[in-house]
Design a protein around this motif. Sequence first.
Motif, PDB file in Angstrom:
ATOM      1  N   GLY A 216      17.350 -23.059   5.255  1.00  0.00           N
ATOM      2  CA  GLY A 216      16.042 -23.262   4.635  1.00  0.00           C
ATOM      3  C   GLY A 216      15.177 -22.039   4.873  1.00  0.00           C
ATOM      4  O   GLY A 216      14.689 -21.402   3.942  1.00  0.00           O
ATOM      5  N   LEU A 217      15.068 -21.682   6.135  1.00  0.00           N
ATOM      6  CA  LEU A 217      14.218 -20.573   6.529  1.00  0.00           C
ATOM      7  C   LEU A 217      14.710 -19.251   5.956  1.00  0.00           C
ATOM      8  O   LEU A 217      13.936 -18.448   5.443  1.00  0.00           O
ATOM      9  CB  LEU A 217      14.227 -20.514   8.065  1.00  0.00           C
ATOM     10  N   GLY A 219      17.531 -18.752   3.751  1.00  0.00           N
ATOM     11  CA  GLY A 219      18.284 -18.751   2.495  1.00  0.00           C
ATOM     12  C   GLY A 219      17.595 -17.876   1.462  1.00  0.00           C
ATOM     13  O   GLY A 219      16.453 -18.129   1.128  1.00  0.00           O
ATOM     14  N   GLY A 220      18.295 -16.857   0.975  1.00  0.00           N
ATOM     15  CA  GLY A 220      17.701 -15.941   0.014  1.00  0.00           C
ATOM     16  C   GLY A 220      17.288 -14.624   0.638  1.00  0.00           C
ATOM     17  O   GLY A 220      17.114 -13.634  -0.067  1.00  0.00           O
ATOM     18  N   ALA A 221      17.145 -14.602   1.981  1.00  0.00           N
ATOM     19  CA  ALA A 221      16.646 -13.390   2.634  1.00  0.00           C
ATOM     20  C   ALA A 221      17.747 -12.563   3.277  1.00  0.00           C
ATOM     21  O   ALA A 221      17.588 -11.359   3.474  1.00  0.00           O
ATOM     22  CB  ALA A 221      15.596 -13.747   3.672  1.00  0.00           C
ATOM     23  N   VAL A 222      18.855 -13.203   3.657  1.00  0.00           N
ATOM     24  CA  VAL A 222      19.957 -12.436   4.248  1.00  0.00           C
ATOM     25  C   VAL A 222      21.236 -12.718   3.477  1.00  0.00           C
ATOM     26  O   VAL A 222      21.381 -13.758   2.840  1.00  0.00           O
ATOM     27  CB  VAL A 222      20.196 -12.782   5.739  1.00  0.00           C
ATOM     28  N   GLN A 223      22.148 -11.750   3.539  1.00  0.00           N
ATOM     29  CA  GLN A 223      23.457 -11.938   2.931  1.00  0.00           C
ATOM     30  C   GLN A 223      24.190 -13.017   3.720  1.00  0.00           C
ATOM     31  O   GLN A 223      24.212 -12.990   4.950  1.00  0.00           O
ATOM     32  CB  GLN A 223      24.228 -10.610   3.003  1.00  0.00           C
TER      33      GLN A 223
ATOM     34  N   ARG B 197      10.675 -26.047  -0.068  1.00  0.00           N
ATOM     35  CA  ARG B 197      11.707 -26.056  -1.108  1.00  0.00           C
ATOM     36  C   ARG B 197      12.449 -27.389  -1.103  1.00  0.00           C
ATOM     37  O   ARG B 197      12.550 -28.057  -0.069  1.00  0.00           O
ATOM     38  CB  ARG B 197      12.677 -24.892  -0.889  1.00  0.00           C
ATOM     39  N   LEU B 282      18.455  -6.637   5.258  1.00  0.00           N
ATOM     40  CA  LEU B 282      18.241  -7.921   4.581  1.00  0.00           C
ATOM     41  C   LEU B 282      18.848  -7.818   3.184  1.00  0.00           C
ATOM     42  O   LEU B 282      19.094  -6.735   2.673  1.00  0.00           O
ATOM     43  CB  LEU B 282      16.750  -8.248   4.511  1.00  0.00           C
ATOM     44  N   PHE B 283      19.102  -8.944   2.572  1.00  0.00           N
ATOM     45  CA  PHE B 283      19.689  -8.946   1.235  1.00  0.00           C
ATOM     46  C   PHE B 283      19.209 -10.185   0.489  1.00  0.00           C
ATOM     47  O   PHE B 283      19.136 -11.267   1.071  1.00  0.00           O
ATOM     48  CB  PHE B 283      21.211  -8.958   1.310  1.00  0.00           C
ATOM     49  N   GLY B 284      18.897 -10.012  -0.788  1.00  0.00           N
ATOM     50  CA  GLY B 284      18.502 -11.172  -1.572  1.00  0.00           C
ATOM     51  C   GLY B 284      18.309 -10.808  -3.023  1.00  0.00           C
ATOM     52  O   GLY B 284      18.576  -9.669  -3.433  1.00  0.00           O
ATOM     53  N   GLU B 285      17.826 -11.784  -3.768  1.00  0.00           N
ATOM     54  CA  GLU B 285      17.691 -11.640  -5.214  1.00  0.00           C
ATOM     55  C   GLU B 285      16.877 -10.387  -5.563  1.00  0.00           C
ATOM     56  O   GLU B 285      15.767 -10.198  -5.072  1.00  0.00           O
ATOM     57  CB  GLU B 285      17.005 -12.890  -5.764  1.00  0.00           C
ATOM     58  N   THR B 290      11.098 -10.241   0.330  1.00  0.00           N
ATOM     59  CA  THR B 290      11.737 -11.178   1.256  1.00  0.00           C
ATOM     60  C   THR B 290      11.011 -12.523   1.286  1.00  0.00           C
ATOM     61  O   THR B 290      11.635 -13.579   1.195  1.00  0.00           O
ATOM     62  CB  THR B 290      11.767 -10.557   2.665  1.00  0.00           C
ATOM     63  N   ARG B 293      11.616 -14.476  -1.808  1.00  0.00           N
ATOM     64  CA  ARG B 293      12.981 -15.034  -1.804  1.00  0.00           C
ATOM     65  C   ARG B 293      13.072 -16.273  -0.919  1.00  0.00           C
ATOM     66  O   ARG B 293      13.825 -17.195  -1.192  1.00  0.00           O
ATOM     67  CB  ARG B 293      13.968 -14.000  -1.264  1.00  0.00           C
ATOM     68  N   GLN B 294      12.308 -16.249   0.182  1.00  0.00           N
ATOM     69  CA  GLN B 294      12.381 -17.369   1.119  1.00  0.00           C
ATOM     70  C   GLN B 294      11.555 -18.566   0.661  1.00  0.00           C
ATOM     71  O   GLN B 294      11.898 -19.697   0.955  1.00  0.00           O
ATOM     72  CB  GLN B 294      11.877 -16.928   2.501  1.00  0.00           C
ATOM     73  N   THR B 299      17.838 -20.925  -4.271  1.00  0.00           N
ATOM     74  CA  THR B 299      19.042 -20.250  -3.744  1.00  0.00           C
ATOM     75  C   THR B 299      20.267 -21.121  -3.983  1.00  0.00           C
ATOM     76  O   THR B 299      20.155 -22.324  -4.245  1.00  0.00           O
ATOM     77  CB  THR B 299      18.964 -20.050  -2.223  1.00  0.00           C
ATOM     78  N   ILE B 300      21.412 -20.484  -3.857  1.00  0.00           N
ATOM     79  CA  ILE B 300      22.656 -21.240  -3.718  1.00  0.00           C
ATOM     80  C   ILE B 300      23.353 -20.635  -2.515  1.00  0.00           C
ATOM     81  O   ILE B 300      23.538 -19.422  -2.435  1.00  0.00           O
ATOM     82  CB  ILE B 300      23.515 -21.209  -5.005  1.00  0.00           C
ATOM     83  N   ARG B 325      18.580 -24.469  -2.482  1.00  0.00           N
ATOM     84  CA  ARG B 325      17.167 -24.741  -2.220  1.00  0.00           C
ATOM     85  C   ARG B 325      16.475 -24.673  -3.571  1.00  0.00           C
ATOM     86  O   ARG B 325      16.733 -23.745  -4.357  1.00  0.00           O
ATOM     87  CB  ARG B 325      16.594 -23.699  -1.267  1.00  0.00           C
ATOM     88  N   GLY B 394      10.604 -22.082   3.569  1.00  0.00           N
ATOM     89  CA  GLY B 394      11.836 -22.071   2.778  1.00  0.00           C
ATOM     90  C   GLY B 394      12.625 -23.354   2.898  1.00  0.00           C
ATOM     91  O   GLY B 394      13.437 -23.679   2.037  1.00  0.00           O
ATOM     92  N   GLY B 395      12.386 -24.095   3.986  1.00  0.00           N
ATOM     93  CA  GLY B 395      13.183 -25.281   4.249  1.00  0.00           C
ATOM     94  C   GLY B 395      12.676 -26.502   3.528  1.00  0.00           C
ATOM     95  O   GLY B 395      11.761 -26.447   2.699  1.00  0.00           O
TER      96      GLY B 395
END
Lengths: 456, 456
Positions: A216-217, A219-223, B197, B282-285, B290, B293-294, B299-300, B325, B394-395
């Motif tokens: 939740g926290l 998801g989307g921010a790290v690979q 989310r 970090l990695f994301g859409e 960041t 994204r959170q 997300t999936i 999310r 994000g959670g």
Amino acid sequence: MLNELDLIFHKEKERYIEDLKDFLRIPSVSGVSNHIGDVRNAAQFLASHLKKIGFPYTEIVQTSGNPIVFAEWIVSIEKPTVFIYGHYDVQPVGDLSLWVSPPFEPEIRNGNIYARGASDNKGQLWIHITLLDALVKAKGSLPFNVKIVIDGEEEIGSPNFLSFLKSYKERLDADFVLISDTAMLSEDQPSVCVGLRGLLGFDIIVDGPSKDLPSGLYGGAVQNPIHALIELLQSMKDKHGRITINDFYNEVVPITNQERKEMRSLHVDDEKIAEQLGVPALFGEFGFSTVERQWIRPTIEINGISGGNNQTIIPSRAVAHVTCRLVPNQRPEQVFELIQRHVLQNTPAGVRVTLKKHSEACPYVAPINHPVMQLAKQAYTYGYGKEALWIRAGGSIPVVEMLAGCFGIPIVLMGFGLPTANVHGPNEHFPLTNFEKGWRTLSWFFINMEKVFCNL
Amino acid sequence: MLNELDLIFHKEKERYIEDLKDFLRIPSVSGVSNHIGDVRNAAQFLASHLKKIGFPYTEIVQTSGNPIVFAEWIVSIEKPTVFIYGHYDVQPVGDLSLWVSPPFEPEIRNGNIYARGASDNKGQLWIHITLLDALVKAKGSLPFNVKIVIDGEEEIGSPNFLSFLKSYKERLDADFVLISDTAMLSEDQPSVCVGLRGLLGFDIIVDGPSKDLPSGLYGGAVQNPIHALIELLQSMKDKHGRITINDFYNEVVPITNQERKEMRSLHVDDEKIAEQLGVPALFGEFGFSTVERQWIRPTIEINGISGGNNQTIIPSRAVAHVTCRLVPNQRPEQVFELIQRHVLQNTPAGVRVTLKKHSEACPYVAPINHPVMQLAKQAYTYGYGKEALWIRAGGSIPVVEMLAGCFGIPIVLMGFGLPTANVHGPNEHFPLTNFEKGWRTLSWFFINMEKVFCNL
């Protein structure tokens, strides 16, 4: 001479089967500590038996695992020398409730002998041992030199075999190796296995955050290491089953039209196989038949994958256990370099990737133009009324690769097993007709062998 | 009145902390059978305490799991009614050797109180309870109506909470819900959480051959369920972190420039976060920061994957545990339909794919223009000298979604935890300054609350 051997076979047959039953009663399962005594008994049983036949030298060679039985009979340095390989260890029995009769109480039903090891390899090995016995009975001695090596750890990958081969190397010098531990194509189509695929096994380890994170926290921010791992794995093969690692196919020897024609003539029924395996359809590399895909095309297979759990997390690590089957002239160390390069060039953002090689074996191809190979093919006509076909196998047999690498002599794989014999499964069996037909096939092979090697 | 409360706080502070310590000494871990007695003791402790404060009605509501503590004090139907939610259950303690002081022997070090539950949620709940006590002490009664509900299963997803809400629905009628169970942005930046989310969890099960096959024999001839699973998963997201399921983003409410500007003003240091998490970057859409994204992008995430082992096999099955999310206005059932369609259209050859939904929750957004939300934001100025920022998380907090769905009233998330408080980990703590600042913040909020609701 062949008639004489046939007569001996019919006279001694009952005793041969009774002796085989005694052999099968020894639960010589390798790789489990509670069968150590049984394993030693099986080695002792074989050594005594070979001595009784007349072998002047027999030895139970101690290793850091199970012993290897070695016996030698040099009749003349003018005569050809055959190196017979077999193994006395067997697979665990699995679920006992699935066996119709207990695995170590051999029973004959419908012309088959049922027991663990009946086909793999005690029954097939017994053809060699009883045939040597008959040859001695007929002539008072063997008509050629024999070095026989019976492994006690084949079912667990023969971990001590290579060091044995190295220390006995000179003593094991021979014209060729003979092994009966493979299956024929089918009951009425004998075959000689002339190729095995090689192996390259490695783990891909993908590390992301130093500990599992709540999805939740973060998801989307790290690979996510699982996403990164599947992206990497997916980059290695396309939808059509073709491997997309650069230069992967460079060393693959192209298939000749002749070979292709022969393989197509095998009439493999894809739909029937799919039904037997329980899949909606077979699937493999585009442009090749099922048999081609199994025998002469390399693969990359994810044997296992793991990472995370069923909580809402982003896992810290994901791992895949991968093996490639290799074909001539691919070499495992070279393919591993290609994979390392591919991983370097395709590592997804935000993670670290480690590769760990864990197994390798070169592909094996028999010299099919060697006269002993031709002889093996013809020999089946005497036993089965039909010449054998050359076939390959998709798997890798570590012992064969060790022998080929160590001696550089032909490895003749004359198998008499059947694909339906439940090898490694419950109710393993060996048809007594195959014992007899195999016996006749090998007797023809042995009698004619001398001619081949004298003409060389 | 505020001065009066401040005086009471300083007079009673020591007792408040001692009572909190007593509460923290009860190891009320939910979800493990050997703490059932402790859980009941914690409920009893709260009910007695609320009675002592003066609540005319207290009840320990039995459920098929842990009991829920419910207390009610209706002073006048003219007055506003606040529904306070908290929970008395705590997470398991994990590896005891990592705790400096035992988790159920609260200890004050460096101005923090250390114990399991110190922040989550006993410490924060204690702000509410002691403040109610002080209000009664100051006025002889409460200045507004209170309905307080203390959950015993929050840490295990509140499986019995929705049915409680449904049967107590009329009785729980209130103007808004107040929860202090979230963290502030940082020690010196208070925040009010105005968005959560949603969640959609499902398993993807890929079935191939009816049993594991040897990869030598069959490698190349059948589809490997792991390969099929990763091909399917890989088809759902591209290299740039964008979800590639058709129509997936259709219902996502576009972010306004105002919101975007506010989020950018948070000065998140990506490199520092990466270092803390132990990832190279970090990695994301692509195209979103960041924080975006959170908080406001769906997300999936593959939380877990498994199949096969480290043998040379083609496994019979591979499974992935996946959660999405969701953000406003995505609905879990609708997104699940899109995923079902995607799977149908992208099922790889030679396998069967099954989808199994296992969890769902709608995203939540608070009505930030509601006066009670504005009041919450301002209240922090009294406690912290700084207005709170709107933040999202994000959670997904199941209880919040249940309350929002059930009552349609604002859920005010005024958290006083810190991101560094080791919630759920070893050495969980709660700064005593936050206890005091939180207390002052809430006292201002309660005193001014009446004005807001009278003006409505």
